[in-house]
Design a protein around this motif. Structure first.
Motif, PDB file in Angstrom:
ATOM      1  N   PHE A 289       0.912  -1.167  -0.002  1.00 24.42           N
ATOM      2  CA  PHE A 289      -0.102  -0.018   0.080  1.00 24.42           C
ATOM      3  C   PHE A 289       0.944   1.318   0.076  1.00 24.42           C
ATOM      4  O   PHE A 289       0.556   2.175  -0.774  1.00 24.42           O
ATOM      5  CB  PHE A 289      -0.949   0.072   1.172  1.00 24.42           C
ATOM      6  CG  PHE A 289      -1.715   1.276   1.512  1.00 24.42           C
ATOM      7  CD1 PHE A 289      -2.694   1.784   0.615  1.00 24.42           C
ATOM      8  CD2 PHE A 289      -1.428   1.889   2.544  1.00 24.42           C
ATOM      9  CE1 PHE A 289      -3.251   3.012   0.765  1.00 24.42           C
ATOM     10  CE2 PHE A 289      -2.009   3.215   2.757  1.00 24.42           C
ATOM     11  CZ  PHE A 289      -2.936   3.800   1.703  1.00 24.42           C
ATOM     12  N   ASN A 290       1.781   1.328   0.847  1.00 21.08           N
ATOM     13  CA  ASN A 290       2.578   2.593   0.924  1.00 21.08           C
ATOM     14  C   ASN A 290       3.522   2.662  -0.335  1.00 21.08           C
ATOM     15  O   ASN A 290       3.699   3.869  -0.829  1.00 21.08           O
ATOM     16  CB  ASN A 290       3.627   2.196   2.128  1.00 21.08           C
ATOM     17  CG  ASN A 290       3.178   2.471   3.525  1.00 21.08           C
ATOM     18  OD1 ASN A 290       2.023   3.207   3.565  1.00 21.08           O
ATOM     19  ND2 ASN A 290       3.610   1.799   4.498  1.00 21.08           N
ATOM     20  N   THR A 291       3.711   1.536  -0.846  1.00 18.04           N
ATOM     21  CA  THR A 291       4.667   1.665  -2.194  1.00 18.04           C
ATOM     22  C   THR A 291       3.841   2.270  -3.410  1.00 18.04           C
ATOM     23  O   THR A 291       4.299   3.172  -3.975  1.00 18.04           O
ATOM     24  CB  THR A 291       5.341   0.368  -2.648  1.00 18.04           C
ATOM     25  OG1 THR A 291       6.377  -0.182  -1.690  1.00 18.04           O
ATOM     26  CG2 THR A 291       6.033   0.598  -3.975  1.00 18.04           C
ATOM     27  N   LEU A 292       2.817   1.602  -3.515  1.00 19.82           N
ATOM     28  CA  LEU A 292       1.811   2.091  -4.709  1.00 19.82           C
ATOM     29  C   LEU A 292       1.165   3.548  -4.439  1.00 19.82           C
ATOM     30  O   LEU A 292       1.068   4.399  -5.206  1.00 19.82           O
ATOM     31  CB  LEU A 292       0.543   1.264  -4.460  1.00 19.82           C
ATOM     32  CG  LEU A 292       0.864  -0.137  -5.052  1.00 19.82           C
ATOM     33  CD1 LEU A 292      -0.612  -0.811  -5.207  1.00 19.82           C
ATOM     34  CD2 LEU A 292       1.299  -0.175  -6.716  1.00 19.82           C
ATOM     35  N   ARG A 293       0.723   4.038  -2.986  1.00 24.18           N
ATOM     36  CA  ARG A 293       0.575   5.377  -2.601  1.00 24.18           C
ATOM     37  C   ARG A 293       1.749   6.345  -3.021  1.00 24.18           C
ATOM     38  O   ARG A 293       1.385   7.267  -3.597  1.00 24.18           O
ATOM     39  CB  ARG A 293       0.133   5.314  -1.067  1.00 24.18           C
ATOM     40  CG  ARG A 293      -0.229   6.737  -1.066  1.00 24.18           C
ATOM     41  CD  ARG A 293      -0.906   6.855   0.722  1.00 24.18           C
ATOM     42  NE  ARG A 293       0.173   6.580   1.474  1.00 24.18           N
ATOM     43  CZ  ARG A 293      -0.303   6.348   2.975  1.00 24.18           C
ATOM     44  NH1 ARG A 293      -1.204   6.961   3.527  1.00 24.18           N
ATOM     45  NH2 ARG A 293       0.760   6.262   3.952  1.00 24.18           N
ATOM     46  N   GLN A 294       3.010   6.332  -2.480  1.00 16.92           N
ATOM     47  CA  GLN A 294       4.117   6.566  -2.780  1.00 16.92           C
ATOM     48  C   GLN A 294       4.131   7.066  -4.420  1.00 16.92           C
ATOM     49  O   GLN A 294       4.533   8.101  -4.928  1.00 16.92           O
ATOM     50  CB  GLN A 294       5.198   6.387  -2.173  1.00 16.92           C
ATOM     51  CG  GLN A 294       6.612   7.229  -2.434  1.00 16.92           C
ATOM     52  CD  GLN A 294       6.510   8.714  -1.510  1.00 16.92           C
ATOM     53  OE1 GLN A 294       5.441   8.473  -0.968  1.00 16.92           O
ATOM     54  NE2 GLN A 294       7.417   9.582  -1.824  1.00 16.92           N
ATOM     55  N   ALA A 295       4.138   5.814  -5.341  1.00 14.07           N
ATOM     56  CA  ALA A 295       4.215   6.133  -6.508  1.00 14.07           C
ATOM     57  C   ALA A 295       3.145   6.902  -7.405  1.00 14.07           C
ATOM     58  O   ALA A 295       3.300   7.673  -8.231  1.00 14.07           O
ATOM     59  CB  ALA A 295       3.930   4.610  -7.371  1.00 14.07           C
ATOM     60  N   ILE A 296       1.864   6.836  -6.710  1.00 13.54           N
ATOM     61  CA  ILE A 296       0.966   7.760  -6.974  1.00 13.54           C
ATOM     62  C   ILE A 296       0.971   9.206  -6.844  1.00 13.54           C
ATOM     63  O   ILE A 296       0.982  10.150  -7.859  1.00 13.54           O
ATOM     64  CB  ILE A 296      -0.540   7.410  -6.662  1.00 13.54           C
ATOM     65  CG1 ILE A 296      -0.915   6.049  -7.177  1.00 13.54           C
ATOM     66  CG2 ILE A 296      -1.544   8.265  -7.081  1.00 13.54           C
ATOM     67  CD1 ILE A 296      -2.245   5.451  -6.715  1.00 13.54           C
ATOM     68  N   LEU A 297       1.253   9.448  -5.575  1.00 19.18           N
ATOM     69  CA  LEU A 297       1.684  10.819  -5.154  1.00 19.18           C
ATOM     70  C   LEU A 297       2.925  11.721  -5.931  1.00 19.18           C
ATOM     71  O   LEU A 297       2.774  12.818  -6.123  1.00 19.18           O
ATOM     72  CB  LEU A 297       1.880  10.907  -3.593  1.00 19.18           C
ATOM     73  CG  LEU A 297       0.615  10.394  -2.715  1.00 19.18           C
ATOM     74  CD1 LEU A 297       1.382  10.147  -1.236  1.00 19.18           C
ATOM     75  CD2 LEU A 297      -0.198  11.546  -2.972  1.00 19.18           C
TER      76      LEU A 297
END
Length: 228
Positions: free
Chosen positions: A19-27
């Motif tokens: 979740f943290n990895t995907l969220r950072q990639a989006i942000l």
């Protein structure tokens, strides 16, 4: 599809790492607005099963970073004028309040730290690295927020921080705005140093207003419409 894997952290469950990895990639724009999030491809790229991917996408949807589109599935949420305006309207008011309270409550040590952060931001701009600039920008503003000594206000700012980061990153990617950002940070810092509440609040509002104009300009250009 970018090639990334979750950073190993023995204290976090795999689903949280994904979740943290995907969220950072989006942000940060590594996963771009409108890009499809296909579970099987993401699982292969990240070296995990589809279950944590599915759970992460569900959480990202709740945060407004992912939308579900009929017959297409999950996509990275678009950056729209409405969503951006909603966030910046709130942040504009909170940042002005933080600047005013910082004028009243900032300690000499925190003032020195803020001055150092102002210099660090300027140095980061010279690198041209958007991630470093964004991190230095966050660090500068966090010092002001913490200087208020108001726990409830700090929490409100933190609740907006992830969404704010996405819009901030869009703004920072435009190198033509960098010198303006440096000057605005200097103005905010000097106002707080002089304990001029009115000037500090005005500088904080101007800082957000200029971000809003620049991001709207980018959104309309990408959509093929008229710029502001």
């Amino acid at each position: 599809m970018p090639s990334f894997k979750p950073t190993i952290n023995e204290f976090l469950p795999l689903r949280d790492l994904v979740f943290n990895t995907l969220r950072q990639a989006i942000l940060t724009g590594e996963l771009k607005p409108g890009e499809r999030l296909m579970e099987i491809h993401l699982a292969e790229k990240m070296g995990v099963s589809r279950t944590p991917i599915r759970e992460a996408i569900r959480k990202l949807e709740l945060e407004g970073l992912v939308t579900m589109v009929p017959r297409r599935g999950a996509e990275v949420a678009q950056i729209t004028e409405k969503s951006m305006t909603d966030v910046l309207e709130v942040r504009r008011t909170l940042d002005a309040l933080c600047a005013e309270l910082a004028c009243q409550r900032i300690t000499p040590e925190a003032s020195q730290t803020l001055g150092n952060a102002c210099q660090d931001f300027e140095q980061s701009v010279h690198t041209g690295d958007s991630r470093k600039i964004a991190q230095a920008d966050v660090a500068f503003h966090d010092i002001i927020v913490q200087a208020t000594g108001n726990g409830r206000l700090v929490q409100l700012i933190n609740d907006l921080s992830e969404q704010m980061y996405r819009y901030r990153f869009e703004y920072i990617k435009d190198s033509s705005q960098h010198e303006r950002l440096v000057e605005e940070h200097r103005m905010i810092y000097q106002s707080i140093l002089q304990k001029d509440q009115e000037m500090a609040a005005a500088a904080a509002r101007t800082h957000i207003d200029n971000q809003k104009k620049a991001i709207i300009h980018q959104i309309r250009l990408e959509q093929g419409g008229d710029s502001v």
